[in-house]
Design an enzyme around this catalytic site. Sequence first.
Site, PDB file in Angstrom:
ATOM      1  N   TYR A 108       0.845  -1.201   0.000  1.00 15.93           N
ATOM      2  CA  TYR A 108       0.000   0.000   0.000  1.00 15.93           C
ATOM      3  C   TYR A 108       0.877   1.247   0.000  1.00 15.93           C
ATOM      4  CZ  TYR A 108      -2.844   3.825   1.807  1.00 15.93           C
ATOM      5  OH  TYR A 108      -3.458   5.035   1.962  1.00 15.93           O
ATOM      6  N   GLU A 196      -3.579   7.513  -3.784  1.00 14.43           N
ATOM      7  CA  GLU A 196      -3.486   6.229  -3.117  1.00 14.43           C
ATOM      8  C   GLU A 196      -3.236   5.138  -4.151  1.00 14.43           C
ATOM      9  OE1 GLU A 196      -5.984   5.127   0.711  1.00 14.43           O
ATOM     10  OE2 GLU A 196      -7.087   4.654  -1.101  1.00 14.43           O
TER      11      GLU A 196
END
Lengths: 386, 290
Positions: A108, A196
Site C-alpha cells: 500500500y 493512493e
Amino acid sequence: MKIHEYQAKQILSRFGVKVPRGQVAKTVEHAVEVARELGGTVVIKAQIHAGGRGKGGGVKVARDLEQAEEHASQILGMNLVTPQTGPEGKRVNQALVEEGLNIEKEFYLGIVIDRGSGLPVFMASREGGMEIEEVARKNPKLILKEFINPFLGLQGFQARRLCFGLELDSPIVNKAVPFMTSLYRAFEASDASLAEINPLVLTREGEIYALDAKMNIDDNALYRHGDVREMRDLDEEDPLEVEASRYGLNYIKLNGNVGCMVNGAGLAMATMDIIKLAGGNPANFLDVGGGANVDQVRNAFKILMSDASVRAVLINIFGGIMRCDVVAEGVVQAAREIGVQLPVVVRLEGTNVEKGREILNHSGLNFQVAMGMADAAKKVVQLAGA
Amino acid sequence: MSILVDQKTRLLVQGITGREGSFHTEQCRAYGTKVVAGVTPGKGGTLHQGVPVFNTVEEAVRQEGANASMVFVPPQFCADAIMESVDANIDLIVCITEGIPVMDMVRVAHFMDGRRTRLIGPNCPGIISPGKCKIGIMPGHIHKEGRVGCVSRSGTLTYEAVGQLTSRGIGQTTCIGIGGDPIIGTSFIDALKLFNRDPDTDAVVLIGEIGGSAEEEAAAYIKRFFKKPVVGFIAGQTAPPGRRMGHAGAIISQGSGTAQEKMEKMKKAGIRVVASPAEIGDAVMEVLAK
C-alpha cells in the site's frame, strides 16, 4: 473533486509512475478490441467513483477474448453495488481494460495532507490490498509514515527508509524509490488531496506497478488545472447537486423531507442538527452564502422545489451585515416568482429583524415566522409531518 | 481586557481597494477600529476612504506603524499576500478569504514556522474585542463588552451563539473565528491558552464542527490545563460521511472526525456540551451561575 481510476493513472503515468498497459472502453466492442491489442490475460474494471468494486463484481479477469466479451457485457451497464455506493448502487458507464500481471506481492502507498502537522504525509504498508483504515485501526504500527517538507518534496532518504521498512530487496528498492518520488511529484503538481496506490504490486518478473490508483483533487486548486477540471464526470454526481453547483450554491442532498436554506456552512449544519432533534429529518444541506441575496434565494428555492420529497422548508438566515428587511424582501420576491406552494418557516435574526418579520407576515404568502432556531425547527417539523 | 486585538491595534488592509475589502474596511472603521493603511500593489500613493494606500506591506508598516493585517486578497494570490505580511513581521494577520488551495496553505504554514507572526484563518469571519476593535466581517452590533470568550470554526453559527449571549445580557471579551479550512493558523488550543491567561475572561464558548481532530485536541488541553468553564457545541451531528459540508475542512473521512466522537471527548473533558445550537446561551448562563 473525485476522478476515476483510469484518469488517475493517466496523470500518474505522465509523472513516470508505472501503471499496467490498458485503455478505458464504453462499449463491449471497444473493450474486446482493447483486450485483443493487449493480448493474453486482461482485467476488466468498472469505473465508478466508489471503492470496493471487486466485492460487487465490478472487477473480472478474462483469460481470452471470449471471456473478455462476456465480462465486459456483464460490467458495462451493470448497477454496481459496493460497500461504498450504498444499497442503491451505481450504473457503470465505462470500464478499464488492462493487461493482467503475475502478482508476487501487494503493498500500500498513499499520500494525504495531515491536518495536525499541516504537512503532506507519505504512507506505506506491507498490508496491500486491504482497506488502510482497517489496518490503521487494528495495527497502526504496520503503516510507515514520512512527513514531507513542502518546499523540498519527498527526499531520497525518506523513500529509501519506506522501502527498507517494506522489506523490499535491494534491486527492487532501486525501482521503488523513483516510483515513490514520481508519485509525490504527481500528488503535488496536481494539487491532490489524496493519492493512493492500493495495491502497489511487485510482479514475479521483479517489476513494480500501480495496480489500482485513486486520486482526489483539491476543489480550491482546480482553477490552475484545466486538464483535471475536464475529468469531472457529472454522471457520478446527484443531478440536483450538479444544478446547485452551477448557481454557486453549496447543496448536498439528504434523505429527509424538511428542505433547508441557510446562510453559512456552520449554521446550515447546525440547522440540520436541530431539525433532527425536533424529531424531523433534513432533506438537504444548503448554504446560500453569507449575504443571502435575492438571486441566491431564488436559485435555492428552485433547487429545493425540484426535490420531490421536500414537504416543508425552513429558511434560517442570520442577517449579520446584510439587513433582515433586505433579506425578507428577497425571500418574498423569490417565493412569488417561483410560485412556492410548500409551507415555509422563516427564522430571521440580526439587524432590522422586526422590519423583516413584518414584511414576511404581510406578504400574503404561506410563511410562518419563527422566533429562534428551536421554535423554527419545531414548526417546520410539524408542517412536514402533516 | 481582551485578547489579541484592542485599542492599540493599528490595522492595515491587504486588498483594500477591492469590493469586499473596501466595504468591510468601512464597517471596521465605523466600529472604531484604527485602520492606518491599505495595500494594493500598483495603487501606492493614493488614498482610499481617506486611508493611505501602499504598494507593499513593508512600506505600510514602516510609515504607518501597522501591527495587524486583514487580508481580502482573492484566493489565487492569497498565500503570497499572507507571506508578505509575515515577512514584514506583522504581529497578527486575519485572513478572511475563502477558497485558498490547501497546498498553498501548507507552504504558508511551513514558511511561518519560527516566525513571530500569528495568523487567524483563512476562511474565517475574523476577530472582535467588543467595544474596542473589530477585524473581520462579523456584524459588530450583535456583540457586547463582557467576560465570555468565543472561539469557533464557523461564521454565522458564531453570530448565532453571540446573539444568544448578548440577548441574555452576557457580553464577550473577544470572539475569534478560527476558520473552516483544513490548514489554519490559530488553533482552538492557541486561542484557549490566551483565554486561560486573560483575567477578564470568565468562561469560553467553543464551537466546533465535523472533520479533523482539533476539538479532541482542545478537549485534551482543557482537561489538563483550562481553569474556566467551557460550553461546547459541534455542528454536523447529522452530516453524512465522506461529504464536504460547505467548509473545506468539514468532512468525516474514513469514519473519523464525527460529531459524536468529538462530543464524547469534550464531555469527558468536563465541557458542558449542548446537543442543540439553541441551548448555547442558556448553558453559558448556567456555568457562569455556578
